[in-house]
Write an enzyme that holds these catalytic residues in place. Structure first.
Site, PDB file in Angstrom:
ATOM      1  N   GLU A  22       0.525  23.690  -0.126  1.00  0.00           N
ATOM      2  CA  GLU A  22       1.336  22.963   0.934  1.00  0.00           C
ATOM      3  C   GLU A  22       0.362  23.054   2.146  1.00  0.00           C
ATOM      4  O   GLU A  22       0.927  22.586   3.261  1.00  0.00           O
ATOM      5  CB  GLU A  22       2.421  24.151   1.363  1.00  0.00           C
ATOM      6  CG  GLU A  22       3.387  24.182   0.106  1.00  0.00           C
ATOM      7  CD  GLU A  22       4.622  25.325   0.586  1.00  0.00           C
ATOM      8  OE1 GLU A  22       4.788  25.610   1.609  1.00  0.00           O
ATOM      9  OE2 GLU A  22       5.548  25.529  -0.529  1.00  0.00           O
ATOM     10  N   CYS A  25       9.971  32.177  -1.173  1.00  0.00           N
ATOM     11  CA  CYS A  25       9.452  33.168  -0.543  1.00  0.00           C
ATOM     12  C   CYS A  25       7.990  33.523  -0.476  1.00  0.00           C
ATOM     13  O   CYS A  25       7.587  34.427   0.208  1.00  0.00           O
ATOM     14  CB  CYS A  25      10.116  34.510  -1.472  1.00  0.00           C
ATOM     15  SG  CYS A  25       9.444  34.386  -3.345  1.00  0.00           S
ATOM     16  N   TYR A  85       8.495  38.779   7.481  1.00  0.00           N
ATOM     17  CA  TYR A  85       9.802  39.648   7.047  1.00  0.00           C
ATOM     18  C   TYR A  85      10.325  40.026   8.234  1.00  0.00           C
ATOM     19  O   TYR A  85      11.781  39.668   8.152  1.00  0.00           O
ATOM     20  CB  TYR A  85       9.246  40.748   6.316  1.00  0.00           C
ATOM     21  CG  TYR A  85       8.503  40.572   4.903  1.00  0.00           C
ATOM     22  CD1 TYR A  85       9.020  40.188   3.851  1.00  0.00           C
ATOM     23  CD2 TYR A  85       7.030  40.343   5.066  1.00  0.00           C
ATOM     24  CE1 TYR A  85       8.411  39.875   2.616  1.00  0.00           C
ATOM     25  CE2 TYR A  85       6.409  40.327   3.940  1.00  0.00           C
ATOM     26  CZ  TYR A  85       7.036  39.898   2.597  1.00  0.00           C
ATOM     27  OH  TYR A  85       6.387  39.687   1.589  1.00  0.00           O
ATOM     28  N   ASN A 120      13.722  37.727  -5.677  1.00  0.00           N
ATOM     29  CA  ASN A 120      14.293  36.460  -5.415  1.00  0.00           C
ATOM     30  C   ASN A 120      14.532  35.554  -6.883  1.00  0.00           C
ATOM     31  O   ASN A 120      13.449  35.761  -7.696  1.00  0.00           O
ATOM     32  CB  ASN A 120      13.122  35.718  -4.618  1.00  0.00           C
ATOM     33  CG  ASN A 120      13.294  33.942  -4.564  1.00  0.00           C
ATOM     34  OD1 ASN A 120      14.529  33.474  -4.869  1.00  0.00           O
ATOM     35  ND2 ASN A 120      12.615  33.344  -4.036  1.00  0.00           N
TER      36      ASN A 120
END
Lengths: 155, 188
Positions: free
Chosen positions: B184, B157, B126, B149
């Site tokens: 990912e 995010c 952050y 978001n």
């Protein structure tokens, strides 16, 4: 006094609420086959006018009247006679069209729709114009010439 | 009376085709559960985790930002659905979709712009994101922006983690955050 004015829901909510009843009306008026095209035309007309609405009152009366107009157009194209006003039960606390029928029966179709929507359902001229597919001025004119015609008859 | 499916679909397609909608949406299936995806002529406006609720509140929110003419219309979200499908099957690392950030406060737009640059499979804290957005002390405010978001997954995010590297929080639930990062291949 501040009146509670219904807000205009997202179109999806409006469509989901009234699609079934609109289709039922169109099938009664036009039969099953021709009702499909009229159904699409009714909600496309409503969609075109939707962002001009100023409040969410009487949306049911509004869309059923659009449907009735679409049915008339279909009848006209087919060279058939047609009535102008849908049958509306009184559940939303307003007079049904039938209650005004004795007064408005003899008016030409457009004036009759304008008078009933204006004085029976208290819709504003934006909404009436959308139903009649006319300008706001033309809607105002239809209502006032309808009222003038009624006055001439009554007095 | 129930409107037959084909007739209903025909109207929805015609509404898209006529260009009469302020926003269109559909609910699409994904490995992290059903997603409500809303698009406008400017790009993707919302992605929200449906969580089994009626999407009424989301529709109201979409209507406030884009306009009242909001309709479920699968055809209008085809591009977004296609890219999301590719993302979830691992064949897409970057989205080519444009986003519609109307209604977002100025700081949020800057932070979300920086967020979009955090690469696939990597994480940032952050505080790092705050620094990239030009406000190094605003880690907490950045956390709020992440929490609200409007377009998760496309604006990633889930790649933003606590200073210790812990996942910390995610509006869609920590399980989903972990699932997306594992998809990912991020080091957890």
């Amino acid at each position: 006094m501040m009146a509670f004015v219904a807000t205009i829901p997202p179109f999806e909510t409006f469509y989901a609420e009234h699609a079934g009843e609109v289709l039922a009306l169109l099938r009664r008026r036009l039969g099953r086959d021709r009702a499909d095209d009229a159904f699409q035309e009714t909600f496309l007309r409503a969609l075109r006018a939707y962002d001009r609405l100023r409040h969410g009152e009487h949306l049911r009366a509004w869309v059923l009247t659009i449907a009735a107009r679409v049915a008339i157009d279909a009848h006209r194209r087919a060279g058939e006679p047609a009535d102008v006003l849908p049958e509306l039960p009184t559940e939303d606390g307003r007079p049904a069209y039938e209650d005004l029928a004795f007064l408005t029966d003899t008016l030409p179709p457009t004036e009759r729709a304008a008078v009933v929507l204006r004085y029976g359902y208290d819709l504003d001229y934006d909404q009436i114009a959308a139903v009649l597919e006319s300008s706001v001025d033309a809607a105002r004119q239809a209502a006032s010439s309808g009222v003038r015609r009624l006055r001439r008859r009554i007095t | 009376m129930t409107v037959p499916r084909e007739l209903d679909q025909r109207f929805r397609d015609a509404a898209v085709h006529a260009g009469l909608l302020d926003a269109a949406y559909d609910v699409i299936e994904s490995p992290v559960g059903p997603l409500l995806v809303a698009t406008t002529d400017r790009g993707v406006l919302r992605i929200s985790y449906v969580n089994g609720f009626e999407p009424e509140a989301t529709l109201e929110d979409i209507a406030r930002v884009a306009g009242k003419r909001v309709l479920r219309a699968s055809r209008a979200v085809d591009d977004a659905r296609h890219e999301l499908d590719e993302y979830f099957t691992g064949s897409r690392e970057q989205f080519d979709l444009t986003v519609d950030l109307r209604g977002q406060p100025a700081f949020g737009v800057i932070v979300l712009g920086e967020l979009a640059k955090v690469p696939y499979g990597e994480t940032a804290t952050y505080g790092e994101l705050a620094a990239r957005a030009g406000s190094p002390k605003a880690a907490r405010a950045v956390g709020m922006v992440m929490n609200r978001n409007p377009i998760p997954i496309v604006l990633p995010c889930h790649r933003i983690v606590g200073a210790s590297g812990k996942l910390v929080g995610y509006a869609g639930g920590l399980d989903r955050k972990e699932q997306l990062l594992r998809l990912e291949g991020a080091m957890l």
